[in-house]
Design a protein around this motif. Structure first.
Motif: not given
Length: 387
Positions: A85-97
């Motif tokens: 979840r930590l890795e997913r949150a950075q990509i999906e929420q921070t980068l929007g990807m």
């Protein structure tokens, strides 16, 4: 071959032409991390060496336990789902990807196998960081996307080689991986002298490995927990061997991967095909990589020694997540081997925790920060590597 290296703080719009980001090389609490580095570090610092010797005598006197850093180990704090979840949150929420995540614990695949029964993570690949003895050192290979039906059998073969390393057998194993076009083999942190044999000797051993087995390696890793200077050396090494570079976070604590891969692939196998065939790669360094390296390492240590009160009993305190042989040689948590941690350890940890006090942190950032001109990745011809 078409490789790019970018920094998000220099190119905030770099993600716009990509569909997804890939996080490779993240660790969970299923990873056993050795403590032998303490001995090597102490050997270069007289006061620490004396302190350790004192504690060894006390342990022997009080409990008849001989301190053995080579058999002891610690485990990272995050359980598999929390790491995912930590890795997913950075990509999906921070980068929007869209996110593609591969977790690679040391020499075991427990985390991805457990996550495959969790609906939100069922697509996670079966991946591992394999410890490969070679010559005078141990190299780490990131093996991504093993076939589920054979993953346990293959990892058992890896373990057999690690116990009894023979180069012909290593050639067989890597050749087997090479035959599967959906598997990615990455030489993780190739310029890190894990065995402490000296930089020149380490480079010589790595060169010997690549001369014999480089045809089975698909990329060299630029590491999220390695220094600017070391990653720069990896770029030069990759140019010398005509190999692509790829991002590997090597995350052990609660900071998400400081480096990810940008891609237009819709799945990990598609991304792997891009890296293996046209050898296409775009590495993106995240803003946290800009923080001073020493501070980021200290922060990782603080994540490891932090108390997690919402965790299950038996894994909340740091000494419940560090393991050592008892007097009979049975591996047990440190918390069962003493009434409380030694005072000198708590004193060291207290000093480290001051780094989380805002004025201290700001002072350290100012003291350890590098000028902007020193924070660039350069290609062999002296040009900065940008998209």
């Amino acid at each position: 071959m078409h490789c790019k290296v970018s920094c998000l703080w220099k190119e905030p719009g770099v993600c716009k032409s990509y569909r997804a980001a890939v996080s490779l090389h993240g660790h969970t609490n299923r990873s056993k991390e050795g403590l032998y580095f303490i001995v090597e570090f102490a050997s270069r610092h007289r006061l620490l060496r004396q302190a350790l010797a004192t504690q060894e005598r006390k342990a022997q006197y009080k409990s008849a336990i001989t301190i053995d850093f080579w058999k002891a180990y610690w485990t990272p704090p995050l359980p598999p789902l929390a790491a995912f979840r930590l890795e997913r949150a950075q990509i999906e929420q921070t980068l929007g990807m869209a996110s593609i995540i591969s977790l690679t614990d040391h020499d075991n695949i427990e985390a991805p196998m457990l996550l495959r029964v969790v609906p939100e993570a069922r697509q996670i690949p079966v991946s591992v960081e394999w410890s490969v003895p070679f010559g005078e050192t141990v190299l780490h290979l990131g093996i991504h996307n093993l076939p589920s039906s054979r993953a346990e059998e293959i990892v058992a073969q890896f373990a057999e080689y690690t116990r009894n390393p023979q180069v012909p057998r290593l050639i067989e194993l890597l050749g087997m991986l090479q035959e599967n076009p959906d598997i990615l083999v990455v030489l993780n942190h190739p310029m890190w002298d894990l065995a402490g044999i000296g930089r020149a000797r380490h480079v010589h051993v790595v060169s010997g490995f690549l001369a014999k087995l480089g045809m089975f390696i698909h990329a060299f890793e630029l590491g999220g927990l390695r220094s600017w200077e070391e990653n720069q050396a990896v770029l030069h090494l990759a140019e010398g061997w005509n190999q692509p570079v790829i991002a590997g976070g090597d995350r052990h604590g609660r900071e998400p991967s400081a480096v990810v891969n940008l891609t237009n692939a819709g799945s990990l196998p598609e991304f792997i095909h891009d890296v293996r065939k046209p050898r296409r790669s775009h590495v993106l360094f995240m803003p946290q990589y800009r923080e001073p390296f020493v501070m980021r390492m200290v922060q990782s240590i603080l994540d490891v020694i932090r108390e997690y009160r919402d965790y299950p009993m038996g894994s909340r305190r740091w000494d419940e997540r560090v393991f050592h042989p008892d007097r009979n040689g049975v591996i047990r948590p440190l918390s069962t081997l003493w009434d409380k941690p030694p005072a000198f350890i708590e004193l060291v940890f207290a000093a480290l925790r001051t780094m989380e006090v805002t004025p201290v942190r700001r002072a350290m950032q100012f003291a350890l920060g590098k000028p902007e001109h020193q924070m660039r990745f350069l290609s062999g011809n002296g040009q900065e590597v940008l998209s």
